[in-house]
Scaffold this motif. Structure first.
Motif, PDB file in Angstrom:
ATOM      1  N   PRO A  75       0.798  -1.225   0.000  1.00  0.00           N
ATOM      2  CA  PRO A  75       0.000   0.000   0.000  1.00  0.00           C
ATOM      3  C   PRO A  75       0.834   1.280   0.000  1.00  0.00           C
ATOM      4  O   PRO A  75       2.010   1.251   0.347  1.00  0.00           O
ATOM      5  N   THR A  76       0.191   2.373  -0.379  1.00  0.00           N
ATOM      6  CA  THR A  76       0.800   3.703  -0.239  1.00  0.00           C
ATOM      7  C   THR A  76       0.542   4.152   1.211  1.00  0.00           C
ATOM      8  O   THR A  76       0.352   3.326   2.089  1.00  0.00           O
ATOM      9  N   ASP A 100      -7.716   2.687   6.742  1.00  0.00           N
ATOM     10  CA  ASP A 100      -7.506   1.379   7.383  1.00  0.00           C
ATOM     11  C   ASP A 100      -8.561   0.380   6.898  1.00  0.00           C
ATOM     12  O   ASP A 100      -8.243  -0.764   6.546  1.00  0.00           O
ATOM     13  N   ASP A 101      -9.832   0.807   6.901  1.00  0.00           N
ATOM     14  CA  ASP A 101     -10.883  -0.154   6.541  1.00  0.00           C
ATOM     15  C   ASP A 101     -10.845  -0.534   5.065  1.00  0.00           C
ATOM     16  O   ASP A 101     -11.094  -1.691   4.712  1.00  0.00           O
ATOM     17  N   ASP A 102     -10.535   0.428   4.204  1.00  0.00           N
ATOM     18  CA  ASP A 102     -10.433   0.077   2.778  1.00  0.00           C
ATOM     19  C   ASP A 102      -9.278  -0.895   2.545  1.00  0.00           C
ATOM     20  O   ASP A 102      -9.387  -1.842   1.753  1.00  0.00           O
ATOM     21  N   LEU A 103      -8.167  -0.668   3.262  1.00  0.00           N
ATOM     22  CA  LEU A 103      -7.032  -1.593   3.127  1.00  0.00           C
ATOM     23  C   LEU A 103      -7.384  -2.960   3.715  1.00  0.00           C
ATOM     24  O   LEU A 103      -7.057  -4.005   3.132  1.00  0.00           O
ATOM     25  N   GLY A 104      -8.061  -2.953   4.862  1.00  0.00           N
ATOM     26  CA  GLY A 104      -8.471  -4.225   5.471  1.00  0.00           C
ATOM     27  C   GLY A 104      -9.352  -5.031   4.526  1.00  0.00           C
ATOM     28  O   GLY A 104      -9.171  -6.240   4.355  1.00  0.00           O
ATOM     29  N   ASP A 105     -10.308  -4.349   3.884  1.00  0.00           N
ATOM     30  CA  ASP A 105     -11.184  -5.039   2.921  1.00  0.00           C
ATOM     31  C   ASP A 105     -10.368  -5.602   1.756  1.00  0.00           C
ATOM     32  O   ASP A 105     -10.623  -6.709   1.279  1.00  0.00           O
ATOM     33  N   GLY A 125      -9.985  -9.436   0.845  1.00  0.00           N
ATOM     34  CA  GLY A 125     -10.462  -9.820  -0.487  1.00  0.00           C
ATOM     35  C   GLY A 125      -9.440 -10.635  -1.269  1.00  0.00           C
ATOM     36  O   GLY A 125      -9.800 -11.344  -2.220  1.00  0.00           O
ATOM     37  N   CYS A 126      -8.177 -10.545  -0.885  1.00  0.00           N
ATOM     38  CA  CYS A 126      -7.137 -11.334  -1.571  1.00  0.00           C
ATOM     39  C   CYS A 126      -7.409 -12.835  -1.448  1.00  0.00           C
ATOM     40  O   CYS A 126      -7.006 -13.623  -2.313  1.00  0.00           O
ATOM     41  N   LEU A 127      -8.099 -13.232  -0.383  1.00  0.00           N
ATOM     42  CA  LEU A 127      -8.340 -14.662  -0.176  1.00  0.00           C
ATOM     43  C   LEU A 127      -9.233 -15.252  -1.256  1.00  0.00           C
ATOM     44  O   LEU A 127      -9.059 -16.408  -1.651  1.00  0.00           O
ATOM     45  N   THR A 128     -10.182 -14.465  -1.709  1.00  0.00           N
ATOM     46  CA  THR A 128     -11.209 -15.026  -2.593  1.00  0.00           C
ATOM     47  C   THR A 128     -11.185 -14.479  -4.016  1.00  0.00           C
ATOM     48  O   THR A 128     -11.968 -14.924  -4.851  1.00  0.00           O
ATOM     49  N   ASP A 129     -10.306 -13.521  -4.285  1.00  0.00           N
ATOM     50  CA  ASP A 129     -10.231 -12.965  -5.642  1.00  0.00           C
ATOM     51  C   ASP A 129      -9.019 -13.554  -6.362  1.00  0.00           C
ATOM     52  O   ASP A 129      -7.875 -13.157  -6.093  1.00  0.00           O
ATOM     53  N   PRO A 130      -9.245 -14.478  -7.302  1.00  0.00           N
ATOM     54  CA  PRO A 130      -8.107 -15.109  -7.978  1.00  0.00           C
ATOM     55  C   PRO A 130      -7.212 -14.115  -8.707  1.00  0.00           C
ATOM     56  O   PRO A 130      -6.016 -14.377  -8.904  1.00  0.00           O
ATOM     57  N   ALA A 131      -7.759 -12.941  -9.066  1.00  0.00           N
ATOM     58  CA  ALA A 131      -6.938 -11.929  -9.749  1.00  0.00           C
ATOM     59  C   ALA A 131      -5.862 -11.369  -8.817  1.00  0.00           C
ATOM     60  O   ALA A 131      -4.930 -10.702  -9.271  1.00  0.00           O
ATOM     61  N   ARG A 132      -6.011 -11.613  -7.516  1.00  0.00           N
ATOM     62  CA  ARG A 132      -4.996 -11.121  -6.559  1.00  0.00           C
ATOM     63  C   ARG A 132      -4.100 -12.256  -6.071  1.00  0.00           C
ATOM     64  O   ARG A 132      -3.392 -12.115  -5.096  1.00  0.00           O
ATOM     65  N   HIS A 133      -4.169 -13.401  -6.746  1.00  0.00           N
ATOM     66  CA  HIS A 133      -3.307 -14.530  -6.358  1.00  0.00           C
ATOM     67  C   HIS A 133      -2.007 -14.496  -7.138  1.00  0.00           C
ATOM     68  O   HIS A 133      -2.001 -14.221  -8.340  1.00  0.00           O
ATOM     69  N   ASP A 134      -0.899 -14.806  -6.446  1.00  0.00           N
ATOM     70  CA  ASP A 134       0.430 -14.822  -7.054  1.00  0.00           C
ATOM     71  C   ASP A 134       0.738 -13.496  -7.749  1.00  0.00           C
ATOM     72  O   ASP A 134       1.213 -13.456  -8.891  1.00  0.00           O
ATOM     73  N   ARG A 135       0.445 -12.412  -7.016  1.00  0.00           N
ATOM     74  CA  ARG A 135       0.621 -11.061  -7.569  1.00  0.00           C
ATOM     75  C   ARG A 135       1.267 -10.130  -6.542  1.00  0.00           C
ATOM     76  O   ARG A 135       0.950 -10.198  -5.355  1.00  0.00           O
ATOM     77  N   LEU A 136       2.122  -9.236  -7.051  1.00  0.00           N
ATOM     78  CA  LEU A 136       2.542  -8.072  -6.273  1.00  0.00           C
ATOM     79  C   LEU A 136       1.475  -7.015  -6.494  1.00  0.00           C
ATOM     80  O   LEU A 136       1.145  -6.701  -7.648  1.00  0.00           O
ATOM     81  N   LEU A 137       0.914  -6.478  -5.408  1.00  0.00           N
ATOM     82  CA  LEU A 137      -0.276  -5.639  -5.527  1.00  0.00           C
ATOM     83  C   LEU A 137      -0.049  -4.249  -4.912  1.00  0.00           C
ATOM     84  O   LEU A 137      -0.375  -4.020  -3.736  1.00  0.00           O
ATOM     85  N   PRO A 138       0.518  -3.309  -5.691  1.00  0.00           N
ATOM     86  CA  PRO A 138       0.582  -1.937  -5.181  1.00  0.00           C
ATOM     87  C   PRO A 138      -0.841  -1.397  -5.085  1.00  0.00           C
ATOM     88  O   PRO A 138      -1.662  -1.673  -5.979  1.00  0.00           O
TER      89      PRO A 138
END
Ligand SMILES: NC(=O)c1ccc[n+]([C@@H]2O[C@H](COP(=O)([O-])OP(=O)(O)OC[C@H]3O[C@@H](n4cnc5c(N)ncnc54)[C@H](OP(=O)(O)O)[C@@H]3O)[C@@H](O)[C@H]2O)c1
Length: 345
Positions: A166-167, A202-207, A211-224
Motif C-alpha cells: 500500500p501507499t 484502514d478499513d479500505d485496506l483491510g477489505d 479480499g485477496c483470499l477469494t479474488d483469484p486476480a490477486r493470487h500470485d501477484r505483487l499488488l501496489p
C-alpha cells in the motif's frame, strides 16, 4: 510466477491465521475478515493483555475472533501456542517492526515471517497474504531490504501468495492536524511538492487484504494499492487543513539539506555509539519519505506514476481530516515509528 494450477478458494468461511492483529492495518483486516464470514485466529504477544474470556476488549476486535498468546520470533512457540496442531486455510500477516531499526526489522519483517511461513505450511495453509509497503520497489533502507527478502521467500514458497504494497495510511498523514488546529504553520520538506501519495484508509485496506483470499486476480501477484482519488502532495494536505479550519494557509519549509546534515552527524557518531547508529537509520528513513513518492515507480523512466497506482475503497484523507477536526474520529498515537518519522517533519 509459479505455473501450478491451484483450486479456487471457496467464497467464504476460510480458517484464517492472523499475525499483527493488534496493529492499525491488522485490526482493520480482522474486522474485514469477520465481515466476509471467515473464522479468524490471531497470535498476539504476551505484552497484549487478554481478559480471562480470551478476548481483548480495548482492541475493538469483533466477537468470535480467537486470540492466542505466543512469540512470533520463536518457531516452537508459533507451532505450540499459535497453530496448536490445527489446520488452517490461509495466513495473513500485518506484522511489522514498530521501530524500523535494522535489527528489529530483520527479526520481525523477515525472520519471524520465515518461521511463521514454515509453521503455516505445517498447518496445511495454502495461501499467504502479506502486507508489505509500496516503498520496497526502491529499497534503500534496512527495513525495506528485510521486507523484500521475505517477499522473495514467499514467492518461491510453493504456496499461493498475495503481496499487498500500500501507499501511505491516513494515520501517517495526520500528524499536523492538531498543530494546524492550534493555529501553527504546516511544516513542509522543501516546497511540499517533492512527493505525492494516494492515501488509503484502514478499513479500505483491510477489505482489500481480506479480499485477496477469494479474488483469484490477486493470487500470485505483487499488488501496489492506494486509496480513491488523485495523488496528494504534502502542500495540498496543508492547504486542505487550513481550509477546513477556516484559516489563511501558513507554511514553514524545512530544507532537505538540513535532514542531510543531521543524518551525516548521526552517521559519524554512530560509528562509536549504537544509539546514534539507530537514530541515523531513522534520519535516513525520514529523508527517504521526504523525497520519495508513495506511488508506483516506472522502472523505464525512474519516475513515480500516479495513474499507474491502482486505487481501492471509498474513504478519503480529506474526509478523515474533517472527522478528526470535528472530534468524531481519532488517530492511534502508537503508530509505526518508521512512518511517524517520515511524514511529520
Ligand atoms: N504507515 C503507513 O503509512 C504505511 C504505508 C504503507 C505500508 N505500511 C506497512 O504496513 C505494515 C503495517 O503497518 P501498521 O501501521 O498496521 O503497523 P503497526 O500498527 O505498527 O502494527 C504492527 C504489528 O506488528 C506487531 N509486532 C511488531 N513487533 C512485534 C514483535 N516483536 N512481536 C510480536 N508482534 C510484533 C505489533 O504488535 P504489538 O501491538 O504487540 O506491538 C502489531 O500488531 C508495515 O509493514 C508498514 O511498513 C505502512
Amino acid at each position: 510466477m509459479p505455473e501450478t494450477v491451484r483450486p479456487t478458494a471457496p467464497s467464504s468461511g476460510l480458517r484464517v491465521f492472523m499475525l499483527g492483529a493488534t496493529g492499525t492495518a491488522g485490526r482493520a483486516t480482522v474486522r474485514a475478515l469477520v465481515k466476509a464470514g471467515h473464522t479468524v485466529t490471531c497470535l498476539v504477544r504476551s505484552s497484549t493483555s487478554i481478559d480471562d474470556d480470551g478476548k481483548h476488549h480495548s482492541l475493538d476486535l469483533p466477537s468470535g475472533v480467537v486470540l492466542r498468546v505466543g512469540d512470533v520470533t520463536d518457531a516452537e512457540s508459533l507451532r505450540r501456542d499459535g497453530f496448536q496442531g490445527e489446520r488452517f486455510d490461509a495466513l495473513i500477516s500485518c506484522l511489522a517492526s514498530r521501530t524500523g531499526a535494522p535489527a528489529d526489522a530483520w527479526a520481525i519483517d523477515h525472520r519471524a515471517h520465515v518461521l511463521a511461513l514454515a509453521a503455516a505450511k505445517h498447518a496445511g495453509v495454502q495461501h499467504m497474504v502479506l502486507l508489505s509497503a509500496i516503498c520496497v520497489q526502491k529499497p534503500l533502507l534496512a527495513f525495506q531490504h528485510a521486507k523484500l527478502a521475505f517477499e522473495n521467500e514467499l514467492i518461491s514458497s510453493g504456496l499461493t501468495w498475495s503481496i499487498v504494497r500500500p501507499t501511505a495510511f491516513f494515520k501517517s498523514l495526520s500528524g499536523q492536524v492538531e498543530r494546524v488546529r492550534r493555529g501553527k504553520p504546516f511544516l513542509l520538506f522543501g516546497d511540499g511538492r517533492l512527493t505525492a501519495c494516494k492515501p488509503v484508509s484502514d478499513d479500505d485496506l483491510g477489505d482489500y487484504l481480506a479480499g485477496c483470499l477469494t479474488d483469484p486476480a490477486r493470487h500470485d501477484r505483487l499488488l501496489p494499492i492506494g486509496g480513491p482519488g488523485n495523488a496528494i502532495t504534502p502542500r495540498e494536505q496543508g492547504e486542505r487543513l487550513f481550509e477546513l479550519t477556516g484559516q489563511t494557509p501558513r507554511f514553514r519549509q524545512v530544507p532537505i539539506v538540513l535532514l542531510d546534515g543531521i543524518r551525516a552527524v548521526l552517521e559519524q557518531l554512530g560509528r562509536f555509539n549504537p544509539k546514534c547508529a539507530e537514530k541515523a537509520e531513522l534520519a535516513r528513513i525520514g529523508r527517504y519519505y521526504a523525497t520519495e513518492s508513495m506511488l508506483v515507480l516506472d522502472p523505464e523512466t525512474g519516475r513515480y506514476d500516479a495513474a499507474a497506482t491502482p486505487s481501492t475503497g471509498t474513504e478519503t484523507l480529506f474526509d478523515f481530516y474533517a472527522e478528526l477536526l470535528d472530534g468524531s474520529r481519532s488517530v492511534e498515537r502508537r503508530e509505526h515509528a518508521v512512518f511517524r518519522a517520515s511524514h511529520e517533519p
